[in-house]
Design an enzyme around this catalytic site. Structure first.
Site, PDB file in Angstrom:
ATOM      1  N   GLU A   8       0.884  -1.169   0.000  1.00  0.00           N
ATOM      2  CA  GLU A   8       0.000   0.000   0.000  1.00  0.00           C
ATOM      3  C   GLU A   8       0.914   1.210   0.000  1.00  0.00           C
ATOM      4  OE1 GLU A   8      -3.302  -0.019   0.070  1.00  0.00           O
ATOM      5  OE2 GLU A   8      -3.517  -2.177   0.260  1.00  0.00           O
TER       6      GLU A   8
ATOM      7  N   CYS B 217      -3.001   8.828   3.506  1.00  0.00           N
ATOM      8  CA  CYS B 217      -2.565   8.320   2.199  1.00  0.00           C
ATOM      9  C   CYS B 217      -3.658   8.483   1.151  1.00  0.00           C
ATOM     10  CB  CYS B 217      -2.183   6.854   2.321  1.00  0.00           C
ATOM     11  SG  CYS B 217      -3.491   5.884   3.064  1.00  0.00           S
TER      12      CYS B 217
HETATM   13  P1  NAP Z   1       8.319   4.835   4.704  1.00  0.00           P
HETATM   14  O1  NAP Z   1       9.437   5.713   5.018  1.00  0.00           O
HETATM   15  O2  NAP Z   1       8.296   4.143   3.392  1.00  0.00           O
HETATM   16  O3  NAP Z   1       8.259   3.782   5.903  1.00  0.00           O
HETATM   17  C1  NAP Z   1       7.212   2.858   5.998  1.00  0.00           C
HETATM   18  C2  NAP Z   1       7.632   1.727   6.902  1.00  0.00           C
HETATM   19  O4  NAP Z   1       8.682   0.982   6.295  1.00  0.00           O
HETATM   20  C3  NAP Z   1       8.174   2.181   8.258  1.00  0.00           C
HETATM   21  O5  NAP Z   1       7.699   1.296   9.248  1.00  0.00           O
HETATM   22  C4  NAP Z   1       9.671   2.047   8.083  1.00  0.00           C
HETATM   23  O6  NAP Z   1      10.361   1.866   9.284  1.00  0.00           O
HETATM   24  C5  NAP Z   1       9.703   0.785   7.254  1.00  0.00           C
HETATM   25  N1  NAP Z   1      10.972   0.517   6.600  1.00  0.00           N
HETATM   26  C6  NAP Z   1      11.773   1.384   5.944  1.00  0.00           C
HETATM   27  N2  NAP Z   1      12.855   0.723   5.471  1.00  0.00           N
HETATM   28  C7  NAP Z   1      12.720  -0.580   5.851  1.00  0.00           C
HETATM   29  C8  NAP Z   1      13.518  -1.750   5.707  1.00  0.00           C
HETATM   30  N3  NAP Z   1      14.686  -1.730   5.054  1.00  0.00           N
HETATM   31  N4  NAP Z   1      13.088  -2.904   6.252  1.00  0.00           N
HETATM   32  C9  NAP Z   1      11.917  -2.960   6.937  1.00  0.00           C
HETATM   33  N5  NAP Z   1      11.124  -1.876   7.104  1.00  0.00           N
HETATM   34  C10 NAP Z   1      11.515  -0.703   6.570  1.00  0.00           C
HETATM   35  O7  NAP Z   1       6.911   5.575   4.794  1.00  0.00           O
HETATM   36  P2  NAP Z   1       6.410   6.555   5.944  1.00  0.00           P
HETATM   37  O8  NAP Z   1       7.215   7.794   5.771  1.00  0.00           O
HETATM   38  O9  NAP Z   1       6.349   5.887   7.257  1.00  0.00           O
HETATM   39  O10 NAP Z   1       4.894   6.795   5.508  1.00  0.00           O
HETATM   40  C11 NAP Z   1       4.459   7.849   4.692  1.00  0.00           C
HETATM   41  C12 NAP Z   1       4.045   7.337   3.340  1.00  0.00           C
HETATM   42  O11 NAP Z   1       3.170   6.234   3.476  1.00  0.00           O
HETATM   43  C13 NAP Z   1       3.298   8.360   2.548  1.00  0.00           C
HETATM   44  O12 NAP Z   1       3.873   8.472   1.297  1.00  0.00           O
HETATM   45  C14 NAP Z   1       1.880   7.809   2.436  1.00  0.00           C
HETATM   46  O13 NAP Z   1       1.213   8.127   1.245  1.00  0.00           O
HETATM   47  C15 NAP Z   1       2.091   6.353   2.553  1.00  0.00           C
HETATM   48  N6  NAP Z   1       0.915   5.707   3.123  1.00  0.00           N
HETATM   49  C16 NAP Z   1       0.201   4.848   2.360  1.00  0.00           C
HETATM   50  C17 NAP Z   1      -0.917   4.231   2.884  1.00  0.00           C
HETATM   51  C18 NAP Z   1      -1.732   3.250   2.093  1.00  0.00           C
HETATM   52  O14 NAP Z   1      -2.537   2.561   2.687  1.00  0.00           O
HETATM   53  N7  NAP Z   1      -1.570   3.152   0.812  1.00  0.00           N
HETATM   54  C19 NAP Z   1      -1.300   4.485   4.202  1.00  0.00           C
HETATM   55  C20 NAP Z   1      -0.544   5.365   4.957  1.00  0.00           C
HETATM   56  C21 NAP Z   1       0.575   5.978   4.398  1.00  0.00           C
HETATM   57  P3  NAP Z   1      11.031   3.082  10.085  1.00  0.00           P
HETATM   58  O15 NAP Z   1       9.942   4.018  10.433  1.00  0.00           O
HETATM   59  O16 NAP Z   1      11.621   2.419  11.278  1.00  0.00           O
HETATM   60  O17 NAP Z   1      12.038   3.688   9.175  1.00  0.00           O
END
Ligand code: NAP
Length: 517
Positions: free
Chosen positions: A255, A294
Site C-alpha cells: 500500500e 494516504c
Molecule cells: P516509509 O518511510 O516508506 O516507511 C514505511 C515503513 O517501512 C516504516 O515502518 C519504516 O520503518 C519501514 N521501513 C523502511 N525501510 C525498511 C527496511 N529496510 N526494512 C523494513 N522496514 C523498513 O513511509 P512513511 O514515511 O512511514 O509513511 C508515509 C508514506 O506512506 C506516505 O507516502 C503515504 O502516502 C504512505 N501511506 C500509504 C498508505 C496506504 O494505505 N496506501 C497508508 C498510509 C501511508 P522506520 O519508520 O523504522 O524507518
C-alpha cells in the site's frame, strides 16, 4: 523512555541507543526505539509455531472473539491513547479519533464478520463445476489458512488504525501478526500492544511487536509467510524487489503513496449543494491529520467556468483555519509528525510551485524551528495540459492543488495522469457524468466516492477507509488490496481447487463456511 519489542512472549530492549521520537509541537524528545540485536529469526519461528498452531486450532467465531477482546482492551484505555497521539503525532482530538477509533472500529467490524463465519476453519466457494460427462467428478474451490506469519510494516501516519486493520484480517484468517510500526510515531502502537499483552487476551505467539528498524524482518521469511507493507512507494519497491524476499517466495502486498484526485462535475456550479460539499471535503483534506492521510485529496479538477468561484470559496475557508498546538481546543490543524516531514513537505510544495501559483495559505504565527508545522494551502496549476509534477509529487501534508479542465474528457485524462490512486471522489448530480467517470476511472482507483444531492452529507468522506470496502489501488498506489469485507481474508489464505466426487465435496462444504471470496 526506551520502547521495547515483544518477541517470543518476552519484552526485550534493543542493544543500541535507538532513534528518537519527538513531540512535533516543540521537537522535544519523548522516547527512543531500537531493535538492534533482537532475535527476529527466533521471534518468527515462535510466532509460526506457537501462535500459528493456536490460531489454526480456533474457529472463525473463536478468532473473532480475540478481535473483540483486543477492541475491548483498547476501548478501556482510550483516553490515554488520545494524549499519546497528541504528544507523538501532533493529533487534535478529531485526528486522534480517526486513528484510534478507526482501529477499534475495524477490529469490531472483523469481529462481527468472523462471528458470521461461524464454527469452521475453512471457507468454501459455492460454485461447483462438473468436469466429467457423468456427474461423478466435480471441482469446487476452498480457502485454507497459510501456515506462516504475517509481517506487517506500517507507515507513520496511522500508528493505531494502520496496525489494527492489518491485525484484524490476519488474525481472523488464522495467521499470527508480526507488527513493525513506523519508528517516528511508534509510541501509540507500543502502548496499545503493551495493554493488549498485559490483558492476556491472546494466545502466545499470536501478536509479535518489533519496535525499531526491524533488521531481519525481510531476511528471515519462508514460503508460507507474507509481508503487508504500507508506506512510501520507494520503500515498497525496495521490499518488493528485496533479494531475500524474492528468494523466500513469501507473499507481498504494498500500500503505497498516491496522488488522489477529486472531480467537480461541470454541473457542480457555485450555489449548488454539490459545490458546497466539495468545498467542505477539500477543507477537510487540508485540516484533518494536517493532510497526512494516504487517501487524501491532493489534486482537484474543476471546470474552467467554475474554477475561480471554487478557488475563492476554498480560500475563504482556509483563512479561518486555526493552525497550532493540538492541545489547544481551538486548533483545527496540528503539525506534521516532525521537522523532517515538514522540510520534506516544504520541498515538495516548492517543486509544485514551478508549475502552480498559490491561491491561499492559512495564517500561521512564528513556529519553532524544530517543530512540524506547515500552513494549509491551495495551489492552482497555471497550465494544466503541460503540468507533470502535480501528478507525480505527493505532498504529505496540508496542500491541495487545483487544475481547471475544459471538458469532462480532459478531467478524466488528468485524473489518470497520477498512474493509479487509492481513492477518487466525484461531486456531480449528472447521471451521464457519474456513469462516464466511474466507467473510465474505476480501473485506475481502488475506491470511488460519488457524492450527489441524494448522498449529501451522509457520506463517510473521501479519505476515510471503511473496512467493508477495498483499501489499496493500482499502479503507483502499490497494487495492493486490503480490507473489503470477507475479501480482506484472501491475502492470508490459499485458494485451492479440490477435484473429486460429490460425497467428498459435500463433506468439505459441510465442514466449512460458504463464503464469497
Ligand atoms: P516509509 O518511510 O516508506 O516507511 C514505511 C515503513 O517501512 C516504516 O515502518 C519504516 O520503518 C519501514 N521501513 C523502511 N525501510 C525498511 C527496511 N529496510 N526494512 C523494513 N522496514 C523498513 O513511509 P512513511 O514515511 O512511514 O509513511 C508515509 C508514506 O506512506 C506516505 O507516502 C503515504 O502516502 C504512505 N501511506 C500509504 C498508505 C496506504 O494505505 N496506501 C497508508 C498510509 C501511508 P522506520 O519508520 O523504522 O524507518
Amino acid at each position: 523512555m526506551k520502547l521495547e519489542s515483544f518477541v517470543s512472549n518476552t519484552w526485550v530492549s534493543g542493544a543500541d541507543e535507538g532513534r528518537v521520537l519527538v513531540n512535533p509541537v516543540t521537537g522535544a524528545e519523548i522516547a527512543r526505539a531500537d531493535s538492534t540485536g533482537v532475535d527476529i529469526a527466533g521471534a518468527l519461528n515462535f510466532a509460526r509455531d506457537k501462535g500459528g498452531r493456536a490460531l489454526r486450532a480456533l474457529t472463525f467465531a473463536e478468532r473473532a472473539g480475540l478481535l473483540k477482546a483486543i477492541a475491548g482492551v483498547l476501548q478501556a484505555n482510550r483516553e490515554k491513547y488520545e494524549t499519546i497521539a497528541l504528544e507523538n503525532s501532533g493529533n487534535t482530538k478529531v485526528d486522534a479519533s480517526v486513528d484510534i477509533d478507526g482501529g477499534i472500529g475495524t477490529l469490531k467490524y472483523y469481529a462481527r464478520l468472523g462471528q458470521g463465519l461461524g464454527d469452521s476453519r475453512l471457507l468454501v466457494e459455492e460454485a461447483r463445476d462438473q468436469l466429467a460427462r457423468d456427474p461423478v467428478f466435480f471441482a469446487q474451490h476452498l480457502w485454507s489458512t497459510r501456515p506462516g506469519v504475517g509481517v506487517q510494516i506500517n507507515a507513520f501516519n496511522f500508528p493505531s488504525w494502520g496496525m489494527w486493520e492489518k491485525v484484524s484480517t490476519s488474525l481472523l484468517a488464522g495467521v499470527p501478526a508480526v507488527v513493525k510500526p513506523a519508528t517516528a510515531t511508534a509510541l501509540l502502537s507500543y502502548e496499545m500492544v503493551r495493554d493488549v499483552v498485559a490483558a492476556k487476551v491472546l494466545p502466545d505467539g499470536v501478536l509479535t511487536f518489533v519496535c525499531g528498524a526491524g533488521d531481519g524482518l525481510l531476511t528471515e521469511l519462508s514460503v508460507m509467510d507474507s509481508i503487508a507493507f504500507t508506506g512510501s512507494a520507494a520503500t515498497g519497491s525496495m521490499i518488493r524487489s528485496h533479494k531475500s524476499v524474492l528468494a523466500s517466495g513469501a507473499r507481498v502486498t504494498i500500500e503505497a503513496d498516491s496522488v488522489n484526485g477529486t472531480i467537480l462535475g461541470p454541473d457542480a456550479a457555485p450555489g449548488t449543494p454539490v459545490f458546497d460539499l466539495a468545498v467542505r471535503e477539500v477543507v477537510k483534506a487540508l485540516s484533518v491529520k494536517a493532510g497526512q492521510l494516504c487517501t487524501n485529496i491532493r489534486r482537484i479538477f474543476v471546470s474552467q467556468e467554475h474554477a475561480d468561484a471554487f478557488a475563492e470559496a476554498v480560500a475563504a475557508k482556509i483563512a479561518t483555519l486555526v493552525v497550532g498546538d493540538p492541545a489547544d481546543e481551538a486548533t483545527r490543524v496540528g503539525p506534521l509528525i516532525n521537522k523532517a516531514q515538514r522540510l520534506e513537505a516544504e520541498e515538495k510544495i516548492a517543486a509544485l510551485m514551478a508549475e502552480a501559483q498559490e491561491v491561499a495559505v492559512a495564517p500561521m504565527g512564528d513556529i519553532a524551528d524544530s517543530s512540524g508545522f506547515v500552513a494549509p494551502r491551495l495551489l492552482r496549476v497555471t497550465d494544466p495540459a503541460a503540468a507533470r509534477t502535480v501528478h507525480e509529487v505527493e505532498v504529505f501534508g496540508p496542500c491541495v492543488t487545483m487544475l481547471a479542465y475544459s471538458d469532462l474528457a480532459e478531467a478524466i485524462q488528468l485524473a489518470t495522469a497520477a498512474e493509479g490512486s487509492l481513492a477518487l471522489s466525484l461531486f456531480s448530480n449528472d447521471p451521464a457524468v457519474q456513469q462516464q467517470c466511474v466507467g473510465d476511472l474505476a480501473a485506475w482507483h481502488g475506491r470511488i466516492l460519488c457524492v450527489d444531492d441524494e448522498v449529501g452529507r451522509a457520506h463517510t468522506g473521501h479519505s476515510i477507509v471503511m473496512p467493508q470496502c477495498v483499501h489499496g489501488g493500482p499502479g503507483r498506489a502499490g497494487g495492493g488490496e486490503e480490507l473489503g469485507g470477507q475479501r480482506g481474508l484472501r491475502f492470508h489464505m490459499q485458494r485451492t481447487a479440490v477435484q473429486g466426487g460429490p460425497g467428498l465435496l459435500d463433506r468439505l462444504q459441510a465442514a466449512g463456511t460458504l463464503a464469497a471470496l
